[in-house]
Design an enzyme around this catalytic site. Structure first.
Site, PDB file in Angstrom:
ATOM      1  N   LYS A  43       0.846  -1.204   0.000  1.00 46.95           N
ATOM      2  CA  LYS A  43       0.000   0.000   0.000  1.00 46.95           C
ATOM      3  C   LYS A  43       0.877   1.249   0.000  1.00 46.95           C
ATOM      4  O   LYS A  43       1.868   1.308   0.741  1.00 46.95           O
ATOM      5  CB  LYS A  43      -0.901  -0.020   1.239  1.00 46.95           C
ATOM      6  N   SER A  71      -9.484   2.250   2.726  1.00 51.20           N
ATOM      7  CA  SER A  71      -8.532   2.964   1.925  1.00 51.20           C
ATOM      8  C   SER A  71      -7.520   2.063   1.208  1.00 51.20           C
ATOM      9  O   SER A  71      -6.812   2.531   0.305  1.00 51.20           O
ATOM     10  CB  SER A  71      -7.762   3.949   2.812  1.00 51.20           C
ATOM     11  N   SER A 114     -10.248   0.094   6.783  1.00 54.04           N
ATOM     12  CA  SER A 114      -9.506   0.167   5.519  1.00 54.04           C
ATOM     13  C   SER A 114      -8.942  -1.149   5.013  1.00 54.04           C
ATOM     14  O   SER A 114      -8.424  -1.206   3.899  1.00 54.04           O
ATOM     15  CB  SER A 114      -8.366   1.190   5.639  1.00 54.04           C
TER      16      SER A 114
END
Lengths: 431, 431
Positions: free
Chosen positions: A74, A144, A168
């Site tokens: 990420k 996210s 997330s």
């Protein structure tokens, strides 16, 4: 497409010598490059760098538990050989030459650091990822950790790292139909990971099987493994069904999924009971928001002071205390959360596993929002491990997910339960 | 030597225009270079880089609240233009091109990032800093923020950043006779600061006056300042004297200092009362150690996996769980700490200020240890602000210190009290 290999399957073939690390990485690159124009999972992907890492594994021999396995990172997690841009214009092209601790652990374990996955700005709020849900390109993959969930779901990589402060990891895992794990808070170092709310921020990961989730757990767990690995027996298992304070928001598809899962587990010999949380839990979603917003002030203060109005208005709103929250509110939130952790652990200890919805429904249409995390914030606040297990799909074939949780530090018990429950929930390994 | 300027004094002269940032930095460089062979406060100091920053301030004009003020940075905090070596052979020459959030805030405020100060290895344990106590070169300056405390005490810089997980700010401040502040936990972002035990780790700072401590607080505080700044009136002030569970370890010099301070405050019109902590606090020093050691496992796991036996044996001992502690111990420690925070805040709320010793005595002889943090771990665990106020010296002229504390988020109240109490404790501003 042919069924992509899970990490565990790939490792078996690498061990047998009928697959090279380079061939595995190249298959992942091929898949990613064919799908990326639609899915847009990656904010940075350098095929040459991927191949170089894979060739090094093939040349040097496989020495670590993940040797040769590609993993997406990420893009709020620092990588020494790739930019880290947080999906923020303030960090466009930013490239500190340093690995986050979690990336360092992956490299030592032999993993191929495949690329950076798109994210909601700073894993917080503001700009959404460009990523689309592989199951329906008109829908959000959730956030996210949008790119990580989509890249794993779409077969670009078997594994990917994410972070969770609200929902997330669990939410995009649910929307994309993959396993997503948020371990107990504090278990994985956050060194080199952009903070949002440090008493909530947790590094976790995505995979296409429960074994793969456990494989990564062994890489990251800082505590000695138990002498006796936990086991889970379906027959006679006591399973708590926790509808949680968010239940009123659950859509019909989720209610039907929960009813179906309950039925299948009962038919398989488990005792499924309602786990009703006491009233002190009713306000914890608000408590979670208070901790998140208040801690964000410190997390983004440096960006705000340096860049002022160039910081996204939503993040600026946090730092400028537009919510009107005070330090007394934060202190009360800390204390309410701490008290609830003790109560929940006591309640949870009596179950072999606890189930709760992962999201209010399937992935919503549109990329301008990432869906509700009403079913996730509580578990993040309680610091407990949470694992999304894919649990079938709605009438349109869109994934639904169920969360497996338990007391703090019961991570290994949850993973053992998932190895058994996962196949029972959908009747087969998720694709 | 002539009395070195505090930051507040320097800023007044910079504002009046009778001192340039370059001249101020040069005076600091001169002092540092003349004393460094004895004091060894710095792990990295590049005079050209210091002068370049100062000249830029003079050229561009003073725009920030710290414009032109030199500040030392503990060498576990990332700086884009200087190496960050953690006093660890594993990080020799390591130089990630990135600023920690706290350094970014200082740069935006106009500070001159002066150099990196020596530290106990990773601000944790293992190798000690080479730094000597400026008051007696045969004695430790305390640790782990050894260089920061000594550099400020010895007049190299008016300000320095440190970190505290046990007693790493308060103890060296006490031993070196300077102000040292550990704000409420979470108030300053730890992004870019090497973690040791994240639920304890706190960024703080050193200065030679209470005003300077407050000046930095305004730079770092992420919350809106109160409409009415807190004030402290000596006459009628209710002051709690908390001997804490460590009192039995206090040496005669500390006991005498506390008695003297109590007498002076009472003579000045304050009401000094014993604040006796309830029995649940008796075990909190052990609780603190459990949190610190257990969280260190995750903090140093990446170094251990990568470097194995090259990691210092004490740190290796943490990661290898040589203490035999389990996750259940950590969970119990978290819960005991959280419960104690609520109780302490309630108790502390009824006092205008709380005083407690900063150390068991003066700086001990020798550089191979950094002294006891028995009087510091409790306040770190409770997440409360703690400020070391220099409180005179023992018969040999070695500094003693007293800690000013209060409930979580009472930082501004403590700073207001220190502005009044500081001069009363020793009768004059500390040199």
């Amino acid at each position: 497409m042919p069924q992509p290999l899970t990490a565990t399957q790939a490792l078996a073939r690498l061990d047998r010598g009928d697959l090279s690390a380079e061939a595995l990485s190249q298959a992942c690159l091929d898949r990613a490059s064919s799908r990326e124009p639609q899915v847009k999972a990656w904010s940075h992907l350098d095929p040459d760098l991927v191949r170089a890492q894979a060739r090094a594994v093939d040349a040097e021999g496989r020495t670590g538990p993940l040797s040769g396995v590609p993993i997406g990172i990420k893009d709020v997690i620092l990588t020494r050989d790739m930019p880290t841009q947080h999906n923020s214009p303030l960090y466009l092209g930013s490239h500190p030459q340093i690995d986050a601790a979690c990336v360092s652990l992956l490299r030592t374990a032999g993993a191929v650091i495949f690329g950076k996955t798109d994210t909601v700005e700073f894993a917080a709020t503001g700009r959404k990822a460009l990523t689309r849900n592989p199951h329906d390109l008109l829908r959000t993959p959730g956030g996210s950790s949008s790119g990580s969930a989509a890249a794993v779901a779409d077969g670009h990589v078997p594994l990917a790292l994410g972070t969770q402060t609200g929902g997330s990891i669990i939410r995009p895992a649910s929307y994309c139909g993959v396993y997503g794990f948020k371990p107990t808070w504090g278990l994985v170092s956050r060194e080199g990971v952009k903070p949002f709310a440090p008493s909530l921020d947790t590094v976790g990961w995505f995979a296409r099987s429960a074994e793969d989730i456990a494989l990564l757990f062994d890489v990251f767990d800082p505590h000695p493994p138990p002498r006796l690995a936990p086991t889970f027996d379906m027959a006679g298992a006591r399973i708590g069904l926790c509808r949680s304070p968010a239940w009123t928001q659950a859509e019909a598809s989720v209610q039907a999924m929960i009813a179906g899962v309950t039925e299948r587990l009962a038919a398989a010999g488990a005792f499924v009971e309602d786990l009703n949380l006491p009233p002190l839990f009713d306000d914890l979603l608000q408590t979670h928001l208070v901790v998140m917003r208040m801690e964000a002030r410190a997390a983004f203060l440096a960006e705000y002071r340096r860049h002022g109005d160039d910081l996204h208005p939503e993040l600026r709103g946090y730092v400028r205390a537009c919510d009107g929250l005070t330090a007394d509110d934060l202190r009360a939130a800390y204390d309410a959360a701490a008290a609830a952790r003790v109560v929940f652990d006591d309640l949870a200890e009596t179950y072999d596993a606890i189930l709760t919805p992962s999201a209010v429904g399937v992935a919503p249409l549109g990329l301008e929002q990432t869906g509700s995390f009403a079913f996730n914030g509580l578990w993040t606040l309680l610091h407990v491990p949470a694992l999304n297990v894919p649990a079938g799909s709605d009438a349109n074939g869109l994934p639904l997910g169920i969360t497996l949780t338990g007391p703090r530090f019961s991570d290994r018990r949850i993973l053992a339960a998932a190895a058994v429950l996962g196949p029972r929930l959908i009747g087969a390994r998720v694709e």
